[in-house]
Each structure stands twice: as C-alpha cells, then as structure tokens.
Design a protein around this motif. Structure first.
Motif, mmCIF file in Angstrom:
data_model
loop_
_atom_site.group_PDB
_atom_site.id
_atom_site.type_symbol
_atom_site.label_atom_id
_atom_site.label_comp_id
_atom_site.label_asym_id
_atom_site.label_seq_id
_atom_site.Cartn_x
_atom_site.Cartn_y
_atom_site.Cartn_z
ATOM 1 N N ILE A 14 1.024 -1.187 0.014
ATOM 2 C CA ILE A 14 0.079 -0.018 0.176
ATOM 3 C C ILE A 14 0.871 1.323 0.101
ATOM 4 O O ILE A 14 1.964 1.391 0.561
ATOM 5 C CB ILE A 14 -0.821 -0.140 1.324
ATOM 6 N N ASN A 15 0.612 2.347 -0.526
ATOM 7 C CA ASN A 15 1.391 3.400 -0.754
ATOM 8 C C ASN A 15 0.715 4.529 0.190
ATOM 9 O O ASN A 15 -0.448 4.546 0.319
ATOM 10 C CB ASN A 15 1.576 3.880 -2.082
ATOM 11 N N PHE A 32 0.243 8.997 9.167
ATOM 12 C CA PHE A 32 -0.631 8.516 9.758
ATOM 13 C C PHE A 32 -1.265 9.614 10.471
ATOM 14 O O PHE A 32 -2.615 9.665 10.608
ATOM 15 C CB PHE A 32 -0.182 7.386 10.959
ATOM 16 N N GLU A 51 -2.783 5.936 -0.758
ATOM 17 C CA GLU A 51 -3.817 5.071 -0.345
ATOM 18 C C GLU A 51 -4.225 5.095 1.400
ATOM 19 O O GLU A 51 -5.377 5.073 1.741
ATOM 20 C CB GLU A 51 -3.559 3.729 -0.676
ATOM 21 N N VAL A 52 -3.415 5.080 1.921
ATOM 22 C CA VAL A 52 -3.224 5.147 3.336
ATOM 23 C C VAL A 52 -3.899 6.438 3.729
ATOM 24 O O VAL A 52 -4.913 6.167 4.504
ATOM 25 C CB VAL A 52 -1.952 5.099 4.093
ATOM 26 N N ARG A 65 -3.276 10.940 7.706
ATOM 27 C CA ARG A 65 -4.789 9.942 7.535
ATOM 28 C C ARG A 65 -5.613 10.212 8.641
ATOM 29 O O ARG A 65 -7.036 10.403 8.520
ATOM 30 C CB ARG A 65 -4.223 8.422 7.767
ATOM 31 N N ILE A 98 4.476 2.601 2.017
ATOM 32 C CA ILE A 98 4.451 2.851 3.484
ATOM 33 C C ILE A 98 5.442 2.452 4.104
ATOM 34 O O ILE A 98 6.060 2.906 5.048
ATOM 35 C CB ILE A 98 3.193 2.906 4.171
ATOM 36 N N MET A 119 -7.634 6.435 3.015
ATOM 37 C CA MET A 119 -8.390 5.482 3.985
ATOM 38 C C MET A 119 -9.112 6.428 5.023
ATOM 39 O O MET A 119 -10.299 6.174 5.439
ATOM 40 C CB MET A 119 -7.454 4.629 4.619
ATOM 41 N N GLY A 120 -8.529 7.332 5.540
ATOM 42 C CA GLY A 120 -9.159 8.303 6.515
ATOM 43 C C GLY A 120 -10.475 8.915 6.089
ATOM 44 O O GLY A 120 -11.104 9.574 6.923
#
Lengths: 251, 274
Positions: A91-92, A148, A95-96, A151, A136, A99-100
């Motif tokens: 996952i890059n 994070f 994309e992380v 995110r 990541i 997700m948020g």
C-alpha cells in the motif's frame, strides 16, 4: 459546558476480571492539549479505545461531543501505535491517507475529486506530499508517523487522539514533530498518550497520569509523588535540549 | 500441445486453469497480505464433507462443497471473533470434522466413489462443462464483489482497527472475505484438489508480492503467475506422465523457491560489491 468535547464518568474496564481502568473520570474541553503519561500496561491505549468506542467499558459513561462514542467518533482523528502494522503491506502513502476519508465517502463509492484534494491538503499539512507514491513500509518511523497523522487529519476532525506518537520518531526529528502538533493544537483538541515522560513537552498544556487510575492535573506541573504513584517506582525527571522549557516543578 | 486442443477435455482443462487462476490470483492476494493462509486451509478441507454429501444425496459434489465451505468459513470467522477459542484451535476442529463427515457420507453412499482421489488432489483433465459454468459464475461474482468493495477490503486488510473507527463494517467484510475464499476453494477443487488448494492460494500471490507494492498489480500478477503455473504444470504432467494437480503445485513451488534463492544470492553479491 458548551465546549466540553469528551466526558468519561466512572469508567471501569476489565480484561478477564483484571481491571485495566478503575473509575476513570475525565473531562476534556475544546482546544485542550492533554498529555496522558503512564507505564506500559497502565491502560493508556485502552483509554483511547474507550473514547473511540472500540472497547465498551464494563461500567461507566462515555460521551464524545455529547454523543455515544460510536457516533461521536466521526469527529475524531485517530493515530494508533504505528509499530503494529505490517511493513511489507502493498500500500502506498496516498492510499493510506485516503483511508481516512472512508466515513465521508461511504461504502461502494469511489473517492471523489474533492476527496483527493482533501488528501493532498492533509499530506501537505504533514509535509509528506512528496512521498505520496511511496510504499508505506519504505519510510522512516517519523515519516510513517506523519503519514498516519495525515490520515487522521484528512477528514478534518475536531479531536485528535495520538497513541505513543513519539515511539517511532527519530530523536532528531522530535522537535519538528512537536511543532507540527503545536500547529495542529491551535485548531483542534489533542489528546496524546505516552509511556515516555520526556515526550510530554512544552506544548502539552495539561498532563494526566494513568496507571489503571487516572490522576488528573490542571497544569503540566507534575509532582514527583504523583509520578511515583503512577509508575509505582521512583522516577527521575529528565529534561533535555529539544524541550528546553519543560521543567517539572518539585514539591 | 496445440494439436491437443482438438480434444474437448483439453480445452476444458485449459479453460478450468484460466478460471481458477482468476479466482486464486485475486483472493490469494488477500489471503497472503492478510496472513490468513491457515484459515483458508481449514476452509478447503471442510469441502471434503460437502463432496461426500454430494455423493450421498446425488448432486454434483463440487456444488455440494459450497454447502460446506461457506458455513465453515462463517463458523471460523464468528468463532474466532466472538468466542474465547483461539482461531487456530477453531480451524483445526472444523478442518477435521469436515474431513470426517466426508468419509462418513461417502461410506453411507451406495456403491463405490470412483473419482474420490481427483477431488483430493485434483484432476484438471476431467472437468465437465457443467463445472466450468459453475466456476465462471463464481469468478464473475468474486470479481464484482472485489471491484465494488476494493477500498473496504483494503482498509480491512491494512488496518482493521482504523477501519472500524472510520466506519468500515470490518466484521461483516471479514466474513464476506472468508466466504469469497470458500468460493475460490470450490473453484480450485477440480484443478488441484482439496489438499493442494492452499498452494495455489498462496504461491502465485507470494511470488507477485516480490515484484510490486500495489495491491491491484499484485492481483493481476498473481493471476498471470497462476495461469503460467497451471498451464505449465499441465504441459509437464503430459510430458512426464504425472498427476496434473501435483505437477502444477510442484512447478509453482520450485519456481517460488528458485526465485527466493536467486534474489537472496543477488542481494548478497550486491552487498559484497558495495
């Protein structure tokens, strides 16, 4: 009372009849920057999960923005302990962060142009936009932590919960990291937990100590006695250069 | 090999390999990145109970397998989430019960079960057209679900807890994923058999992972690898007169180990040069 964002009343949590949280009372007001310190296993992560509604307390009441946590958590940005994820996961960064936005975008829908713009903004705030295509696991601990945070920020929350945010941040990067947190604290309520006393810096406005029970202090002047009760052993108070003004007063 | 295509059984075999590769490439990717290989092994072995049931009541055993793999997938998911029983214990119990039921059903069925061995170890050369249709339908279903829920499954696989916080129904999705695994197992039974299913669910995806950090590309690559293994294994089994399912797995395993060995020694050489 209008600006009260989190309220915990007499919260008890047991894991197999072993109490992890004992009668925790906590009120957090809008704009607060609260640091919660305590030893490992003292219930810090549990406390955050109770606020997020991930753990149902065995007893007591939890309100997030006056609502039960399952509904109130829409307004919470959560940064969990980063050392728990699979470094090889395909996952890059982009994309992380997207997700948020899941709660906003919803099931069966694609991320919209507006979503992508928000993700870009969040990455910019965390100073990680240039890393957007990177996998990541290939980033350093501090960079991962910034992703994070992006995110957690992308959905524009009013509350930010950070679980051991300094654990994976390189010591040389910590000052920069605190600056980011301080900037964020202008706009939102922040609760940060850590087992590391030195992680509680000048920027944190209030401190509470947690070791099953919560010892809440109005200010960050914390007494060695309180620390000793929390950690159950004498604690040396250390200050160092990256947090120049954080001198904890002795009684 | 081309002249073999005039035979229907050969055309069916290739088509079966293709359909199986689509399912195991996509679902195998989730199995590998989410580290649920063992639960997938459990699901596949319970399929034997369904095969036995198929013999007993006289329906297509592959269809019978669906009635076992889906409930056992759901049971494993629910037991491991909602009870105190450790997940691997639950898997072990259901795995054995499924196999035992299969044996009992087959024993109760009148007459002799002639192609039992082909369900255990696969026989891609005996896939009937009706099974191809079933496999195609399951493939279409898997593709639609994964396309529709791609970002949900990504959140589930990468960070289940964060997913819950932002409102992804992770518990339900996990059960759905286990059901997709159960369907993939059914697709793969004809090709490599119950016992060997786990290899096609893991080896192509594990190999694909060595080449990419994008989940979608990993799925695509593992579909391609899986096709290469099934077609290559099929051809080898012809040339060497070996069992097709086992040859496919051996080929996949050898390629994976060889790649792992080569990339390791390359890394070493590189490190020395530096």
């Amino acid at each position: 009372m209008a600006d009260e964002v989190i309220r915990l009343e007499d919260v008890w949590v047991y894991y197999d009849s072993v109490p992890v949280l004992e009668s925790v009372h906590l009120v957090v007001e809008q704009g607060d920057f609260l640091g919660i310190i305590g030893p490992n296993g003292g219930g810090k992560t549990t406390l955050l999960k109770v606020i997020l509604g991930l753990i149902k307390p065995n007893r007591g009441k939890v309100l997030v923005l006056g609502k039960p946590p399952e509904r109130g958590r829409k307004s919470i940005g959560y940064v969990s302990q980063t050392n728990l994820f699979d470094r090889d996961f395909p996952i890059n960064v982009w994309e992380v962060v997207l997700m948020g936005l899941y709660g906003k975008t919803g099931m069966l829908r694609r991320y919209s142009a507006e979503d992508k713009k928000m993700a870009e903004e969040a990455l910019k705030t965390a100073n990680m936009l240039n890393f957007k295509e990177r996998q990541i696991g290939k980033l350093s601990g501090g960079e991962q932590q910034r992703v994070f945070i992006a995110r957690a920020l992308v959905s524009k929350p009013s509350i930010l919960l950070l679980d051991e945010p300094m654990a994976s941040v390189d010591p040389t990067m910590q000052a920069e990291f605190y600056e980011l947190l301080e900037k964020l604290s202008q706009e939102m309520t922040i609760i940060m937990v850590s087992h590391d006393i030195s992680a509680v810096s000048i920027y944190v406005e209030e401190i509470a100590c947690l070791n099953r029970q919560l010892f809440y202090h109005g200010s960050k002047e914390i007494s060695p006695e309180t620390l000793q009760t929390t950690y159950k052993c004498p604690v040396q108070i250390i200050t160092h250069g990256t947090v120049p003004h954080r001198v904890l007063k002795e009684h | 090999m081309l002249d073999l295509l005039q035979y229907e059984f050969m055309r069916n075999a290739l088509l079966a390999g293709l359909l199986a590769s689509i399912a195991c490439g996509i679902i195998g990717t989730y199995v590998v990145v989410q580290r649920i290989v063992f639960i997938s092994g459990g699901i596949s072995h319970t399929a034997f109970g369904g095969i036995g049931l198929g013999y007993l009541v006289g329906i297509n055993p592959v269809l019978g397998a669906v009635f076992f793999t889906i409930p056992s997938a759901l049971a494993m998911g629910v037991i491991s989430r909602k009870t105190r029983l450790p997940e691997d214990t639950a898997i072990g119990i259901l795995w054995a019960i499924g196999m035992a039921l299969g044996i009992i059903f087959i024993g109760l069925a009148p007459g002799y079960a002639p192609d039992l061995f082909s369900y255990l170890f696969g026989n891609i050369l005996t896939v009937p057209t009706s099974d191809l249709l079933l496999m195609a339908a399951l493939d279409v279903f898997i593709i639609i679900v994964v396309l529709a829920l791609y970002k949900e499954f990504l959140a589930l696989a990468f960070d289940r807890e964060f997913g819950r916080v932002v409102g992804v129904p992770v518990e339900a999705l996990y059960l759905l994923l286990l059901c997709l695994i159960a369907l993939t197992v059914v697709i793969l039974i004809r090709v490599v058999g119950i016992v060997l299913v786990i290899a096609l669910l893991t080896i192509p995806a594990a190999l694909a992972r060595q080449f990419t950090y994008h989940l979608k590309r990993m799925m695509l690559l593992s579909v391609l690898f899986s096709m290469a293994f099934t077609f290559g294994g099929l051809w080898l089994s012809f040339q060497l007169d070996l069992a097709s399912g086992a040859t496919i797995i051996i080929l996949a395993g050898v390629v994976f180990l060889a790649y792992a060995g080569i990339s390791r020694s390359l890394k070493k050489t590189y490190a020395v040069q530096r």
